[in-house]
Scaffold this active site. Structure first.
Site, PDB file in Angstrom:
ATOM      1  N   ASN A  13       0.883  -1.172   0.000  1.00  0.00           N
ATOM      2  CA  ASN A  13       0.000   0.000   0.000  1.00  0.00           C
ATOM      3  C   ASN A  13       0.916   1.216   0.000  1.00  0.00           C
ATOM      4  O   ASN A  13       1.495   1.550   1.030  1.00  0.00           O
ATOM      5  CB  ASN A  13      -0.904  -0.025   1.244  1.00  0.00           C
ATOM      6  N   LYS A  15       0.134   4.225  -0.269  1.00  0.00           N
ATOM      7  CA  LYS A  15      -0.491   5.422   0.317  1.00  0.00           C
ATOM      8  C   LYS A  15      -0.259   6.614  -0.618  1.00  0.00           C
ATOM      9  O   LYS A  15      -0.275   6.421  -1.826  1.00  0.00           O
ATOM     10  CB  LYS A  15       0.026   5.633   1.739  1.00  0.00           C
ATOM     11  N   HIS A  98      -9.392   1.205   4.706  1.00  0.00           N
ATOM     12  CA  HIS A  98      -8.125   1.382   5.430  1.00  0.00           C
ATOM     13  C   HIS A  98      -8.362   2.327   6.612  1.00  0.00           C
ATOM     14  O   HIS A  98      -9.163   3.262   6.526  1.00  0.00           O
ATOM     15  CB  HIS A  98      -7.055   1.941   4.495  1.00  0.00           C
ATOM     16  N   GLU A 100      -6.728   4.709   7.701  1.00  0.00           N
ATOM     17  CA  GLU A 100      -6.503   6.135   7.407  1.00  0.00           C
ATOM     18  C   GLU A 100      -7.745   6.743   6.753  1.00  0.00           C
ATOM     19  O   GLU A 100      -8.061   7.915   6.965  1.00  0.00           O
ATOM     20  CB  GLU A 100      -5.252   6.293   6.532  1.00  0.00           C
ATOM     21  N   GLU A 170      -5.333  -4.945  10.393  1.00  0.00           N
ATOM     22  CA  GLU A 170      -4.345  -3.893  10.590  1.00  0.00           C
ATOM     23  C   GLU A 170      -4.644  -3.159  11.901  1.00  0.00           C
ATOM     24  O   GLU A 170      -5.480  -2.239  11.920  1.00  0.00           O
ATOM     25  CB  GLU A 170      -4.397  -2.899   9.429  1.00  0.00           C
ATOM     26  N   GLY A 176       2.457   2.410  10.707  1.00  0.00           N
ATOM     27  CA  GLY A 176       3.389   3.516  10.560  1.00  0.00           C
ATOM     28  C   GLY A 176       4.063   3.921  11.850  1.00  0.00           C
ATOM     29  O   GLY A 176       4.683   4.981  11.935  1.00  0.00           O
ATOM     30  N   SER A 216       3.417  -2.068  10.241  1.00  0.00           N
ATOM     31  CA  SER A 216       4.864  -2.121  10.482  1.00  0.00           C
ATOM     32  C   SER A 216       5.474  -3.485  10.160  1.00  0.00           C
ATOM     33  O   SER A 216       6.452  -3.893  10.791  1.00  0.00           O
ATOM     34  CB  SER A 216       5.204  -1.696  11.916  1.00  0.00           C
TER      35      SER A 216
HETATM   36  P1  13P Z   1       3.099   0.411   7.593  1.00  0.00           P
HETATM   37  O1  13P Z   1       3.601  -0.887   7.025  1.00  0.00           O
HETATM   38  O2  13P Z   1       3.828   1.622   7.079  1.00  0.00           O
HETATM   39  O3  13P Z   1       2.973   0.369   9.085  1.00  0.00           O
HETATM   40  O4  13P Z   1       1.605   0.588   7.032  1.00  0.00           O
HETATM   41  C1  13P Z   1       0.740  -0.479   7.132  1.00  0.00           C
HETATM   42  C2  13P Z   1      -0.467  -0.145   6.364  1.00  0.00           C
HETATM   43  O5  13P Z   1      -1.221   0.740   6.718  1.00  0.00           O
HETATM   44  C3  13P Z   1      -0.707  -0.899   5.130  1.00  0.00           C
HETATM   45  O6  13P Z   1      -1.986  -0.662   4.647  1.00  0.00           O
END
Ligand code: 13P
Length: 255
Positions: A13, A15, A98, A100, A170, A176, A216
């Site tokens: 992803n 982002k 997601h 976010e 997740e 993150g 992560s």
């Molecule tokens: P990270 O791997 O940067 O923690 O992000 C995970 C994520 O949100 C994947 O959709």
């Protein structure tokens, strides 16, 4: 059916990262590194990068996904993208719900359900994200919450479309942050998701379901997480922007 027979899928992803030209360059770099993967390899890139990504990935084992789509077929929804638009481009996967999007863009369990159904009705595969916040984990409601999110996301999804659903666990507190769920924590919640799907669609459908972990996951911890019986792949943020790290994770999932 056991884990060995389920499809492991490693999805990046990206982002809100990479321009179209940067997208093409990174995929060119990744292609040879993941060419012999024995798992699904997906890159979910920003909307405007999709044509460049599809072009760069052509003829390779890398599939391309989007990071969201609207639930209506068309209409007055300024700034939105429909599943049919993605489909015509050649996109095969769409991330839905997601954290976010839930946190910053008002996504709810109900809109996650509508978007999931739109993606499936268009013939695409939905990667549906669920997961608890740190407060919810501390309150001891992780299992209940994740079961609820899963159940609502799949409301009115017919059994014959379930093979095009991937669920990604997740934990919000692990995204993150550099804080990864332990392998045991990831496995425990992934098993809750599978049990929830079993209650809705039966054991065979649940056993065939790909349930990813995300948060992560990186080149250093992927093997231990992916080794868990209920962890069938990963949804990778930061580490999917580095070709060598992403390839290491893909190798860890290949079996
Ligand atoms: P990270 O791997 O940067 O923690 O992000 C995970 C994520 O949100 C994947 O959709």
């Amino acid at each position: 059916m056991n884990k060995a027979k389920r499809a492991a899928v490693i999805a990046g992803n990206w982002k809100m990262n990479k321009t179209p030209s940067e997208t093409a360059a990174l995929i060119e770099e990744m292609k040879p590194l993941v060419a012999d993967a024995d798992c699904g390899v997906v890159l979910c890139v920003p909307f405007v990068d999709l044509p460049a990504a599809l072009d760069a990935a052509k003829g390779s084992n890398i599939k391309i996904g989007a990071q969201n789509c609207h639930f209506k077929e068309s209409g007055a929804y300024t700034g939105e993208i429909s599943a049919a638009m993605l489909c015509e481009l050649g996109v095969e996967y769409v991330i839905i719900g997601h954290s976010e999007r839930r946190t910053y863009f008002g996504e709810t369990d109900e809109t996650v359900n509508l978007r999931t159904r739109a993606v499936l009705d268009a013939g695409l595969t939905a990667i549906v994200c669920v997961g608890e916040s740190l407060t919810q984990r501390e309150q001891g409601v992780t299992a209940e919450l994740v079961a609820l999110q899963t159940k609502i996301a799949l409301r009115d999804v017919p059994a014959e479309q379930l093979s095009r659903v991937i669920i990604a666990y997740e934990p919000v507190w692990a995204i993150g942050t550099g804080k990864t769920a332990t392998a045991a924590q990831a496995n425990e919640v992934n098993a809750v998701i599978r049990a929830t799907v079993a209650s809705l669609y039966g054991d065979a459908a649940a056993e065939a379901l790909t349930v990813q972990y995300g948060g992560s996951m990186n080149a250093g911890n992927a093997a231990e997480l992916l080794d868990q019986p209920d962890v069938d792949g990963g949804l990778i943020g930061g580490a999917s922007l580095k070709a060598a790290d992403f390839a290491t994770i893909v190798r860890a999932a290949s079996r």
